[in-house]
Design an enzyme around this catalytic site. Structure first.
Site, mmCIF file in Angstrom:
data_model
loop_
_atom_site.group_PDB
_atom_site.id
_atom_site.type_symbol
_atom_site.label_atom_id
_atom_site.label_comp_id
_atom_site.label_asym_id
_atom_site.label_seq_id
_atom_site.Cartn_x
_atom_site.Cartn_y
_atom_site.Cartn_z
ATOM 1 N N LYS A 262 -26.645 2.960 19.647
ATOM 2 C CA LYS A 262 -27.515 2.073 18.865
ATOM 3 C C LYS A 262 -26.808 1.776 17.551
ATOM 4 C CE LYS A 262 -32.170 1.511 17.004
ATOM 5 N NZ LYS A 262 -31.683 0.870 15.774
ATOM 6 N N ASP A 264 -26.169 0.106 13.765
ATOM 7 C CA ASP A 264 -26.967 0.057 12.540
ATOM 8 C C ASP A 264 -26.544 -1.155 11.726
ATOM 9 O OD1 ASP A 264 -28.663 0.681 10.521
ATOM 10 O OD2 ASP A 264 -27.544 2.411 9.791
ATOM 11 N N ASP A 699 -30.647 38.362 -18.850
ATOM 12 C CA ASP A 699 -29.643 38.692 -17.840
ATOM 13 C C ASP A 699 -29.698 40.193 -17.566
ATOM 14 O OD1 ASP A 699 -27.493 38.809 -16.165
ATOM 15 O OD2 ASP A 699 -25.983 38.284 -17.678
ATOM 16 N N LYS A 735 -30.077 36.121 -11.037
ATOM 17 C CA LYS A 735 -30.897 37.326 -11.230
ATOM 18 C C LYS A 735 -31.919 37.169 -12.340
ATOM 19 C CE LYS A 735 -27.244 39.514 -12.292
ATOM 20 N NZ LYS A 735 -26.374 40.585 -12.831
ATOM 21 N N HIS A 738 -34.540 32.105 -17.754
ATOM 22 C CA HIS A 738 -34.307 31.441 -19.035
ATOM 23 C C HIS A 738 -35.655 31.119 -19.677
ATOM 24 C CE1 HIS A 738 -29.982 29.745 -18.155
ATOM 25 N NE2 HIS A 738 -30.039 31.081 -18.190
ATOM 26 N N ARG A 804 -26.918 26.472 -7.096
ATOM 27 C CA ARG A 804 -26.021 27.547 -7.521
ATOM 28 C C ARG A 804 -25.030 27.848 -6.413
ATOM 29 N NH1 ARG A 804 -27.657 30.193 -12.122
ATOM 30 N NH2 ARG A 804 -25.401 30.450 -12.250
ATOM 31 N N ARG A 806 -24.025 30.146 -4.671
ATOM 32 C CA ARG A 806 -24.339 31.482 -4.164
ATOM 33 C C ARG A 806 -24.862 31.358 -2.745
ATOM 34 N NH1 ARG A 806 -25.882 34.905 -9.114
ATOM 35 N NH2 ARG A 806 -25.203 33.604 -10.862
#
Length: 865
Positions: A262, A264, A699, A735, A738, A804, A806
């Site tokens: 199909k 586009d 922190d 961890k 703020h 982040r 992580r």
């Protein structure tokens, strides 16, 4: 050294055009905004790659002896050769042995290039830097001229890959993994053997023109004069309304179905005859002028007349892309027609013939064009629909069209053509918009609907997918269509208060995740306006079951409470092409690069409230979060324009160019460069010396649990409130937490730093067992470090809504103080969670902009002792 006295003089000098069929050298008029680049793999005396850049009406050319490399450490010799005419760039075939350049030629790559600076000056100075947008060569590259040795006549340059997200230590993979033609998919041996060609594609220089024409006739071409007379004798067929497919839930089974991709793009019904070509939209609009290259190619068909059904597309990295097609129509970039049906041939109506027979005749007709990238036959697979669909979806395409092999051609929507989609996408009518409170943004979202029973039914709002230029164009269109009352049959009360209503005659193509329980689109993204479809014809597409019983089924928009799937059919996000879209960025979540780019396009409105026009540092991980990452705060020449720069004098007295983003495109462009984190200054570029916020970063040492961190953050909130400052909470995605204090921009950096340091030190002094205000890791054991250092000039903090780098891809998320109490960690929010919060209009920081507070002398005196 190649002569430079006149364009193409050297090219013409080397060729005898009374004998050769190569295109005669002539400077072409200026083309569109985008200049072409191409690479021809050339097996002549020695295998090499001819690298060519369109400039000033010719192809500037270099012979790269070992081919291009993705490794910036590899500096490939590129010998400057004579300029070539633009017409040379479409050649693929063989030049006989003994001829100048004799050997096999493959069109190995093609696309467009954007120079950095003036190319004419770069060529003269011997340094040409540019970005390539090809199928294989992408990103930043440079050509650097070498100093000639004594007596050396040839002009030697080096082709070098610049260090960017495309670069790779596996430099040789570029030519080792790409061994076929980008235009025809053939190998060098297949090209040399003439496989896949119906006409001779050999440029002889040692035969007369008559001999060449005779060779062409033997290869399948009859006398050109007779052929031209036959083409002129036919009558131009009349437009016929196209056959349309019915949306179904799954691919049909059995060998009676032909399964095609199909596409586009825009549907075209193409009429050829009487020496003319007409390209019509599905509604019969004559769009021939929009597609001159396609019309020119169709004019070469070996027939008296024909009526062909197909779809025109522009190609992105992932295949056909509607947004890419819209850009191509504006810029004049290349388009391609995929032809999939033959309705009429040489005056004979083929509509009653079985589809499989019509396609066979179509294939034979298109073969008369020879090798071309402008018009191509739409291949199909007979049977195995489910497997074909799975492969198409895996490749990032939109879906398939399944067609009954023995069915006739019938105008209108039928059950003999079925469409099955990989993602949800359809047209909606624009009936209004919601204004934006942001400066320079004309609207926040468009309000869309579909016509059912003559009434325009409201289907929700679409707030993403708008680049800056698209917004300007839409705003201009909206200004001509305003009306007092809503065109929708009914509208939710919350929309009525702020909406601006429009005459409902604009049709938008929208890609979306699902329908909500009340029939509204969820996570819709604007793809473009459809000029080929009338608003009154836009109805809700509801997938029907695939089977005999489906004729009686009445479908409704389905509610889906699961997470939204990410559309895979397009690698263009807000005008930024995303390379390696399927690269996994975060282990354990399956989040790809294209997913992250789309996330930032959606979240931009909220994120830019805090991040726009602040100097920004990026954490870049070009290979994903599990590979090498680095922190970058200064710009360089390879950065895209969407990432802006501002000169800032540093404490050393030196001035450096820093980065900042102004709009959503800047965020997406950063993702394209491999960015996983955005860290921002606490001031904007227009008032760098007066911060607009304070940040206290709690922190914790790994031994400290999150409950203790939350309690500490709330205690600081209360202490700041006692001083007279309102604060907001942000979980960092790591961890900690703020505590953010918005400020009217009056205090200096020195005052902000002194105040933050005093507050942090006072807390640590009162409770030294649990808090520390110094960076020493030895002193942090079992404690929380209250990091006040983020409040000095040049320091940064993670931006709200930033991802982040992580595992799992957590998001730095603004939260309410009550909400913070319920959280189990600072890294619990993911992309899907943020999208759901936006959809539900959950915004704990909604009123942060209304807070007007500044650091007063009284506040300073209350904490600084």
């Amino acid at each position: 050294m190649a002569a430079r006295s006149a364009p193409l003089s050297e090219y013409n000098r080397r060729r005898d055009f009374t004998k050769t069929r190569e295109p005669k050298g002539a400077v072409a008029p200026a083309s569109g905004d985008r200049k072409r680049f191409l690479v021809q793999k050339h097996d002549a005396t020695r295998l090499h790659y001819d690298f060519r850049l369109e400039w000033e009406g010719v192809l500037k050319s270099w012979a790269v002896t070992r081919g291009p490399s993705l490794n910036p450490e590899d500096k490939r010799l590129a010998i400057r050769t004579e300029d070539h005419p633009l017409a040379y760039g479409d050649f693929e075939g063989t030049i006989p042995e003994g001829e100048y350049g004799g050997g096999t030629v493959m069109l190995w790559d093609t696309g467009w290039w954007e120079p950095e600076g003036d190319p004419s000056k770069g060529l003269k100075k011997g340094k040409l830097s540019f970005r390539l947008h090809g199928s294989r060569m992408k990103g930043g590259w440079a050509l650097v001229r070498m100093r000639p040795r004594d007596g050396e006549k040839r002009e030697n340059w080096l082709l070098v890959k610049e260090t960017d997200e495309i670069a790779s230590e596996e430099g040789e993979s570029l030519i080792k993994e790409n061994v076929t033609s980008v235009a025809t998919g053939r190998t060098m041996d297949e090209i040399a053997g003439g496989k896949g060609e119906k006409r001779a594609r050999v440029w002889h220089s040692n035969k007369s023109t008559a001999a060449n024409l005779k060779a062409g006739a033997i290869a399948g071409n009859d006398n050109p004069r007779k052929r031209q007379a036959r083409k002129s004798s036919g009558k131009l067929p009349a437009f016929k309304a196209p056959q349309l497919a019915t949306l179904v839930t799954k691919a049909p089974a059995g060998e009676t179905w032909l399964n095609e991709a199909k596409f586009d793009g825009y549907r075209l019904i193409c009429a050829i005859g009487g020496g003319a070509v007409r390209c019509y939209t599905r509604n019969g609009l004559d769009w021939t002028e929009k597609f001159p290259a396609i019309a020119a190619a169709l004019a070469e068909l070996d027939c008296k007349s024909a009526l062909i059904d197909g779809e025109v597309v522009a190609l992105s990295d992932a295949g056909s892309s509607f947004s890419a097609l819209q850009k191509a129509l504006k810029t004049g970039a290349s388009t391609r027609l995929y032809a999939f049906d033959l309705i009429e041939l040489d005056g004979k109506d083929l509509g009653r013939a079985p589809l499989i027979d019509r396609k066979e005749k179509l294939r034979g007709l298109l073969d008369s064009l020879g090798t071309t990238a402008t018009v191509q036959y739409s291949e199909h697979v007979q049977g195995n629909g489910e497997h074909v669909l799975a492969a198409i979806c895996k490749a990032g395409q939109e879906g398939i069209i399944a067609k009954e092999a023995k069915a006739p051609y019938r105008s209108g929507r039928t059950r003999s053509w079925l469409k099955v989609k990989c993602t949800k996408r359809q047209e909606f009518v624009i009936g209004g918009y919601t204004p934006s409170s942001k400066k320079g943004r004309p609207f926040a979202s468009i309000l869309v609907g579909t016509f059912e029973g003559g009434k325009l039914i409201y289907r929700g709002g679409v707030g993403t997918g708008f680049g800056e230029k698209v917004m300007e164009e839409l705003a201009a269109a909206f200004a001509k269509r305003s009306r007092e009352t809503p065109p929708f049959d009914s509208v939710p009360r919350e929309r009525m208060r702020k909406a601006v209503w429009l005459k409902p005659d604009l049709v938008a193509e929208v890609d979306f995740a699902e329908f909500t329980a009340d029939g509204h689109v969820r996570h819709g993204s604007f793809e473009g306006l459809r000029e080929d479809k009338e608003a009154k014809a836009v109805k809700l597409e509801t997938a029907k079951p695939t089977g005999a019983a489906s004729k009686a089924a009445k479908g409704k928009p389905s509610a889906n409470t699961g997470k939204a799937s990410s559309p895979k059919g397009d690698t263009d996000v807000l005008g930024v092409q995303i390379s390696h879209p399927d690269r996994i960025l975060f282990e354990g979540q399956g989040i790809t690069k294209i997913d992250l780019a789309r996330y930032y396009a959606v979240v931009a409105d909220r994120m830019l409230t805090f991040a726009a026009d602040h100097p920004v540092s990026l954490v870049r991980c070009p290979q994903g979060g599990q590979r090498h990452c680095f922190f970058q705060k200064h710009t360089n020449d390879a950065f895209p324009e969407a990432i802006r720069e501002v000169p800032i004098t540093e404490s050393s007295g030196e001035t450096e160019n820093y980065m900042y983003v102004h709009d959503a495109k800047g965020l997406v462009a950063a993702v394209q460069m491999g960015t996983l984190e955005f860290h921002i200054w606490g001031a904007t570029i227009d008032k760098l010396e007066t911060p607009d916020r304070l940040v206290f970063d709690f922190d914790p040492d790994p031994s400290v649990d999150f409950t203790t961190v939350k309690n500490a953050a709330r205690a600081l909130r209360d202490e700041l409130a006692d001083i007279g400052l309102q604060s907001f909470a942000l979980v960092t995605g790591g961890k900690g937490v703020h505590v953010v204090v918005p400020l009217v921009r009056r205090a200096s950096w020195d005052d902000a730093k002194s105040f933050a340091k005093a507050v942090a030190q006072n807390i640590a002094d009162r409770d030294p067992d649990h808090f520390v205000a110094t960076m020493s890791k030895a002193k942090r054991k079992g404690r929380i470090f209250i990091d006040w250092l983020r409040n000095e000039r040049g320091a940064t903090a993670i931006a709200p809504y930033s991802s982040r780098a992580r595992e799992g891809g957590p998001i730095a998320t603004p939260v309410g103080w009550d909400e913070l109490e319920r959280l189990s960690g600072a890294n619990t929010f993911r992309i899907g969670d943020i999208l759901e919060r936006i959809e539900a209009d959950t915004d704990p920081w909604r009123d942060i902009g209304k807070v007007k507070q500044s650091l007063t002398k009284k506040m300073m005196d209350s904490v600084i002792k």
